[in-house]
Design a protein around this motif. Structure first.
Motif, PDB file in Angstrom:
ATOM      1  N   TYR A  78       0.990  -1.064  -0.104  1.00  0.00           N
ATOM      2  CA  TYR A  78      -0.008  -0.065  -0.060  1.00  0.00           C
ATOM      3  C   TYR A  78       1.141   1.239  -0.001  1.00  0.00           C
ATOM      4  CZ  TYR A  78      -3.410  -3.648   1.504  1.00  0.00           C
ATOM      5  OH  TYR A  78      -4.049  -4.603   1.611  1.00  0.00           O
ATOM      6  N   TYR A 264      -8.885   7.427  -3.519  1.00  0.00           N
ATOM      7  CA  TYR A 264      -8.551   6.094  -3.504  1.00  0.00           C
ATOM      8  C   TYR A 264      -9.068   5.355  -4.942  1.00  0.00           C
ATOM      9  CZ  TYR A 264      -8.016   6.381   1.544  1.00  0.00           C
ATOM     10  OH  TYR A 264      -7.789   6.790   2.720  1.00  0.00           O
ATOM     11  N   PRO A 265      -8.220   4.362  -5.481  1.00  0.00           N
ATOM     12  CA  PRO A 265      -8.588   3.873  -6.840  1.00  0.00           C
ATOM     13  C   PRO A 265     -10.228   3.236  -6.783  1.00  0.00           C
ATOM     14  CG  PRO A 265      -6.182   3.186  -6.211  1.00  0.00           C
ATOM     15  CD  PRO A 265      -7.038   3.914  -4.953  1.00  0.00           C
ATOM     16  N   MET A 270      -9.465   3.047   1.674  1.00  0.00           N
ATOM     17  CA  MET A 270      -8.837   1.916   2.429  1.00  0.00           C
ATOM     18  C   MET A 270      -8.951   2.397   4.089  1.00  0.00           C
ATOM     19  SD  MET A 270      -5.989   0.014   1.700  1.00  0.00           S
ATOM     20  CE  MET A 270      -5.157   0.702   0.502  1.00  0.00           C
ATOM     21  N   ARG A 280      -6.337  -6.578   0.780  1.00  0.00           N
ATOM     22  CA  ARG A 280      -6.547  -6.078  -0.370  1.00  0.00           C
ATOM     23  C   ARG A 280      -5.145  -6.156  -1.327  1.00  0.00           C
ATOM     24  NH1 ARG A 280      -8.990  -0.002  -1.189  1.00  0.00           N
ATOM     25  NH2 ARG A 280     -10.661  -0.938   0.028  1.00  0.00           N
ATOM     26  N   THR A 283      -2.025  -1.436  -3.372  1.00  0.00           N
ATOM     27  CA  THR A 283      -2.774  -0.382  -3.959  1.00  0.00           C
ATOM     28  C   THR A 283      -2.103   0.966  -3.865  1.00  0.00           C
ATOM     29  OG1 THR A 283      -4.891  -1.593  -3.160  1.00  0.00           O
ATOM     30  CG2 THR A 283      -5.003   0.792  -3.444  1.00  0.00           C
ATOM     31  N   THR A 285      -2.554   4.683  -3.074  1.00  0.00           N
ATOM     32  CA  THR A 285      -3.484   5.780  -2.761  1.00  0.00           C
ATOM     33  C   THR A 285      -2.645   7.204  -3.408  1.00  0.00           C
ATOM     34  OG1 THR A 285      -3.926   4.868  -0.789  1.00  0.00           O
ATOM     35  CG2 THR A 285      -4.575   7.166  -0.744  1.00  0.00           C
TER      36      THR A 285
END
Length: 375
Positions: A78, A264-265, A270, A280, A283, A285
């Motif tokens: 992340y 956030y996508p 999140m 998850r 990702t 951010t």
């Protein structure tokens, strides 16, 4: 059948990894937070003799603790990509930071992306919901001097009085530089419907990706920490004393407002559970910054309300563009938007984790010997 077994295997690995991550973070908290508290208890004589050095040391350990939280997300993949203004050149100047609020993960994201911004993390003050006081990190924030605010009409006026008293007592005496708040006063999913109804009733913009901000805490901070000119506007300058300051110290008052927009996508925020369990996939951010000189920020109620609403209308536009294209739009005057991947040094993170577990073992040994000595 084979595909079913394959899916079961993947699920089993996710569960095992989540369990291992939880066990590690539980141990991480058990060694790091008590060590932080015990070190500060040991240093209480220094606080009496030289409070400035004491709070310097506390700030360094506070930054290390936030780096450990950042590492939980980092090792799960992340990460953060930054857009807009570069805030590093103003990291040593005083600033108020306003952030949109979607989930508990917003705080973790800020803990990560501010790590490389000079002394910001160790000299920052957070305004957060009083519920956070009862989390594992609540005691640390309480010691550091963060402010826990109660939401709701019945508490609002008293909380603003308490906030001003808190700023007078702790902000300059502990040499804080940045103060972080979430003007929306709650998570997007909880406040969106109420905010839209209020906006419709009062002929205000209809917002979907953010909510209409509340004025109270923002105005108290500006009036308390900003240097007001003779005409009532805010401005930069130097002064020598203020409530709660060390005698003879200097401050310039707030110099900037840093407007932070977190995206956030696919508009999937999140949360802290994701940071802990890591279920998850990796990702990114996205964090967008806009900086405003304090002289451009009004302080009177009506003008400040309009100014603050305009900032959140801009956030709405930024997020709408981000969710549609996967990128924030360029700043005014730029041909195209430029992103900057935010990186953390893995060696430094390992060193901090080593310090945490070594400190925990040291204090455990000392307390065990003390117990055996007396009992």
């Amino acid at each position: 059948m084979a595909s079913l077994l394959d899916e079961a295997g993947k699920l089993g690995w996710i569960l095992l990894r989540a369990l291992l991550r939880f066990a590690f973070m539980f141990l991480n908290n058990c060694v790091a937070i008590p060590s932080y508290c015990l070190f500060l208890i040991l240093l209480q004589p220094l606080r009496i003799m030289d409070s400035r050095t004491f709070w310097y040391i506390e700030g360094v350990m506070f930054k290390w603790l936030l780096a450990m939280v950042s590492s939980w997300g980092w090792i799960a993949g992340y990460t953060v990509t930054e857009w807009g203004d570069d805030v590093r050149p103003i990291s040593e100047e005083e600033a108020m930071v306003i952030v949109n609020h979607q989930s508990t993960g917003d705080v973790c994201t800020l803990m990560m992306c501010l790590q490389d911004k000079g002394t910001v993390v160790r000299k920052m003050m957070w305004l957060m919901d009083h519920v956070f006081k009862y989390t594992n990190f609540g005691l640390v924030s309480l010691i550091h001097g963060d402010f826990f605010i109660r939401q709701g009409k019945s508490h609002r006026d008293k909380q603003l009085v308490y906030l001003k008293e808190h700023l007078d007592q702790f902000y300059y005496s502990r040499e804080r530089k940045w103060i972080v708040l979430f003007p929306e006063g709650g998570f997007l999913r909880k406040r969106r419907e109420t905010s839209q109804a209020f906006g419709k009733k009062n002929d205000l913009p209809h917002l979907s990706h953010v909510t209409l901000p509340r004025l109270g805490a923002t105005q108290v901070i500006l009036k308390t920490l900003g240097l007001q000119q003779e005409n009532g506007t805010l401005g930069a300058g130097d002064a020598t004393t203020a409530a709660g300051q060390t005698a003879g110290s200097k401050f310039r008052g707030l110099q900037w407002v840093v407007d932070v927009t977190i995206g956030y996508p696919k508009a999937r925020p999140m949360d802290i559970q994701t940071w802990i369990f890591g279920y998850r996939p990796p990702t990114i951010t996205h964090v967008h910054y806009r900086t405003y000189p304090i002289k451009d920020v009004p302080v009177e109620t009506e003008a400040l309300t309009d100014w603050l609403y305009q900032r959140f209308v801009e956030k709405e536009e930024l997020l709408a563009h981000f969710y549609e294209t996967g990128a924030f739009p360029p700043l005014k005057g730029q041909a195209e938007a430029v992103s900057r991947p935010m990186t953390l040094d893995p060696v430094w993170l390992c060193a901090i984790q080593t310090w945490a577990f070594a400190s925990g073992y040291m204090w455990y040994s000392l307390l065990q010997h003390a117990y055996c000595w007396f009992f």
